[in-house]
Design a protein around this motif. Structure first.
Motif, PDB file in Angstrom:
ATOM      1  N   GLU A   1       0.843  -1.201   0.000  1.00  0.00           N
ATOM      2  CA  GLU A   1       0.000   0.000   0.000  1.00  0.00           C
ATOM      3  C   GLU A   1       0.879   1.253   0.000  1.00  0.00           C
ATOM      4  OE1 GLU A   1      -3.502  -0.078   2.335  1.00  0.00           O
ATOM      5  OE2 GLU A   1      -3.856   2.074   2.044  1.00  0.00           O
ATOM      6  N   GLN A   2       0.529   2.194  -0.844  1.00  0.00           N
ATOM      7  CA  GLN A   2       1.309   3.428  -0.987  1.00  0.00           C
ATOM      8  C   GLN A   2       0.693   4.533  -0.141  1.00  0.00           C
ATOM      9  OE1 GLN A   2       4.114   3.259  -3.312  1.00  0.00           O
ATOM     10  NE2 GLN A   2       3.453   1.123  -3.052  1.00  0.00           N
ATOM     11  N   ALA A   3       1.523   5.368   0.443  1.00  0.00           N
ATOM     12  CA  ALA A   3       1.021   6.486   1.251  1.00  0.00           C
ATOM     13  C   ALA A   3       0.218   7.432   0.356  1.00  0.00           C
ATOM     14  CB  ALA A   3       2.193   7.221   1.887  1.00  0.00           C
ATOM     15  N   PRO A   4      -0.923   7.966   0.888  1.00  0.00           N
ATOM     16  CA  PRO A   4      -1.733   8.878   0.065  1.00  0.00           C
ATOM     17  C   PRO A   4      -0.949  10.105  -0.400  1.00  0.00           C
ATOM     18  CG  PRO A   4      -2.897   8.242   2.075  1.00  0.00           C
ATOM     19  CD  PRO A   4      -1.517   7.688   2.206  1.00  0.00           C
ATOM     20  N   ALA A   5       0.054  10.508   0.386  1.00  0.00           N
ATOM     21  CA  ALA A   5       0.806  11.713   0.010  1.00  0.00           C
ATOM     22  C   ALA A   5       1.978  11.408  -0.927  1.00  0.00           C
ATOM     23  CB  ALA A   5       1.334  12.399   1.277  1.00  0.00           C
ATOM     24  N   SER A   6       2.201  10.117  -1.247  1.00  0.00           N
ATOM     25  CA  SER A   6       3.339   9.790  -2.117  1.00  0.00           C
ATOM     26  C   SER A   6       3.094  10.339  -3.522  1.00  0.00           C
ATOM     27  CB  SER A   6       3.535   8.276  -2.177  1.00  0.00           C
ATOM     28  OG  SER A   6       2.392   7.680  -2.762  1.00  0.00           O
ATOM     29  N   ALA A   7       4.189  10.580  -4.234  1.00  0.00           N
ATOM     30  CA  ALA A   7       4.070  11.167  -5.585  1.00  0.00           C
ATOM     31  C   ALA A   7       3.216  10.267  -6.478  1.00  0.00           C
ATOM     32  CB  ALA A   7       5.460  11.353  -6.176  1.00  0.00           C
ATOM     33  N   ILE A   8       3.395   8.959  -6.351  1.00  0.00           N
ATOM     34  CA  ILE A   8       2.685   8.032  -7.240  1.00  0.00           C
ATOM     35  C   ILE A   8       1.177   8.039  -6.957  1.00  0.00           C
ATOM     36  CG2 ILE A   8       3.146   5.957  -5.811  1.00  0.00           C
ATOM     37  CD1 ILE A   8       3.672   4.719  -8.746  1.00  0.00           C
ATOM     38  N   SER A   9       0.801   8.084  -5.638  1.00  0.00           N
ATOM     39  CA  SER A   9      -0.635   8.126  -5.305  1.00  0.00           C
ATOM     40  C   SER A   9      -1.245   9.439  -5.786  1.00  0.00           C
ATOM     41  CB  SER A   9      -0.859   8.049  -3.790  1.00  0.00           C
ATOM     42  OG  SER A   9      -0.452   6.807  -3.297  1.00  0.00           O
ATOM     43  N   ARG A  10      -0.519  10.516  -5.580  1.00  0.00           N
ATOM     44  CA  ARG A  10      -1.083  11.824  -5.963  1.00  0.00           C
ATOM     45  C   ARG A  10      -1.287  11.897  -7.474  1.00  0.00           C
ATOM     46  NH1 ARG A  10       2.536  15.049  -2.692  1.00  0.00           N
ATOM     47  NH2 ARG A  10       2.677  16.444  -4.471  1.00  0.00           N
ATOM     48  N   ARG A  11      -0.305  11.337  -8.217  1.00  0.00           N
ATOM     49  CA  ARG A  11      -0.421  11.396  -9.676  1.00  0.00           C
ATOM     50  C   ARG A  11      -1.599  10.546 -10.154  1.00  0.00           C
ATOM     51  NH1 ARG A  11       4.034  10.112 -14.350  1.00  0.00           N
ATOM     52  NH2 ARG A  11       2.832  11.041 -16.030  1.00  0.00           N
ATOM     53  N   LEU A  12      -1.752   9.338  -9.586  1.00  0.00           N
ATOM     54  CA  LEU A  12      -2.840   8.460 -10.033  1.00  0.00           C
ATOM     55  C   LEU A  12      -4.212   9.043  -9.658  1.00  0.00           C
ATOM     56  CD1 LEU A  12      -3.653   5.776 -11.418  1.00  0.00           C
ATOM     57  CD2 LEU A  12      -3.868   4.849  -9.126  1.00  0.00           C
TER      58      LEU A  12
END
Ligand code: DP6
Length: 328
Positions: free
Chosen positions: A78-89
């Motif tokens: 699970e990726q952190a909501p603030a990670s670059a990848i989550s924000r981009r998706l």
């Protein structure tokens, strides 16, 4: 001109889930005639056309479900909501969903992580294909390609397998800017992934193309390069003419890198191993082996050849990963 979300809302019938989940796979793609440079940043509209081939089973499997809160699981973590990848998706998913529609996304890449192959094209394409099921759009392939483009330009070429041509279009809303299949089959055609370095690239494609456009005098000749190369590559695919395809694709990739190197600060994506591998490849070609190379915004090389050369190439490059685009 409106913003991307308002435009997208005009072409989509539904923005809320009608199914329990949406699932899809999209293949990665390698450009044989490159996309490098935009005429519009927000709508990700390219300055020129481009043409690619997909990578068979290498790509992204994605499952999207309605949920209580947004979450992204990538390759089981699970990726952190603030990670670059989550924000981009989720920034991308916001273009399509009604506010308040939370989604759980489970994404798995079959691309070898170490190969330095971009997974963004297959990920955005898989997301659009999965949303098509989840939201019941029943959109055609041209529309799905257009929608994937908003995530990453090259994603518009990943909504289908095989050879895909991205038509640049002319309209400001990008309604004529999407990729279509060449409907060409070439059972002997192979891509060889040669990983010379897996260090993360220092400058992403989007930023790199902007810098090239703004600072590289050589970039002025890039559209002419594509105008010459694209029809040759398209025809060579249809004719299964490896030498014309390889020569033109390699020339196209090196010309793109020349525009990058002439930027300021310079964009040098190659490592010493990249150049060494290119020299080895050229020596093999001198000896009569029909093999060519293409390179994206990174140090790794993709070889272009036909099945009968695989044996010799594997002897020369022990780590070569051979992909048959028609096997998926
Ligand atoms: C060198 O599609 O990653 O791989 O549209 O800014 O997201 P954005 O860029 P992206 O660029 C790919 C550039 C390339 C060439 C190509 O795939 O055509």
């Amino acid at each position: 001109m409106t913003d991307p979300r308002s435009y997208i809302q005009t072409i989509l019938p539904r923005n809320t889930p009608v199914a329990k989940e949406g699932r899809a796979f999209a293949p990665a793609n390698i450009a044989l005639c490159k996309y490098w440079g935009k005429r519009d940043e927000a709508f990700k509209l390219p300055l020129t056309g481009s043409l690619s081939v997909s990578l068979g089973r290498l790509g992204t499997h994605m499952r999207i479900r309605p949920a209580d809160r947004d979450s992204l699981t990538l390759n089981g973590t699970e990726q952190a909501p603030a990670s670059a990848i989550s924000r981009r998706l989720f920034g991308f998913l916001d273009l399509f969903r009604d506010p308040g529609t939370a989604l759980a996304v489970d994404s798995k890449n079959t691309l070898p992580t170490a190969a330095g192959l971009a997974s963004s094209a297959s990920a955005f394409a898989a997301a659009v294909l999965a949303l098509n099921e989840l939201f019941g759009w029943e959109a055609d392939s041209d529309t799905l390609s257009q929608l994937a483009r908003f995530g990453s330009g090259s994603a518009c070429r990943s909504v289908r397998h095989g050879f895909m041509e991205w038509h640049p279009g002319e309209r400001p809303d990008g309604s004529d800017s999407f990729a279509t299949s060449l409907d060409a089959d070439w059972p002997e055609f192979r891509i060889g992934i040669l990983t010379v370095s897996n260090a993360p690239k220092p400058t992403g494609s989007g930023e790199g193309m902007k810098r090239t456009r703004d600072t590289s005098a050589l970039y002025r000749s890039w559209p002419d390069q594509v105008t010459g190369d694209l029809p040759l590559i398209r025809e060579a695919v249809r004719e299964r003419d490896l030498n014309t395809l390889g020569r033109t694709a390699e020339h196209n990739a090196l010309a793109m890198h020349a525009t990058m190197i002439a930027s300021w600060p310079p964009l040098i994506y190659w490592s010493p191993e990249t150049l060494a591998a290119l020299h080895r490849l050229h020596a093999l070609r001198e000896q009569g082996l029909p093999v060519y190379a293409t390179l994206d915004a990174g140090p790794n090389i993709k070889l272009l050849f036909e099945h009968p050369s695989a044996h010799d190439l594997l002897r020369e490059f022990a780590d070569l990963q051979v992909v048959n685009p028609e096997e998926f």
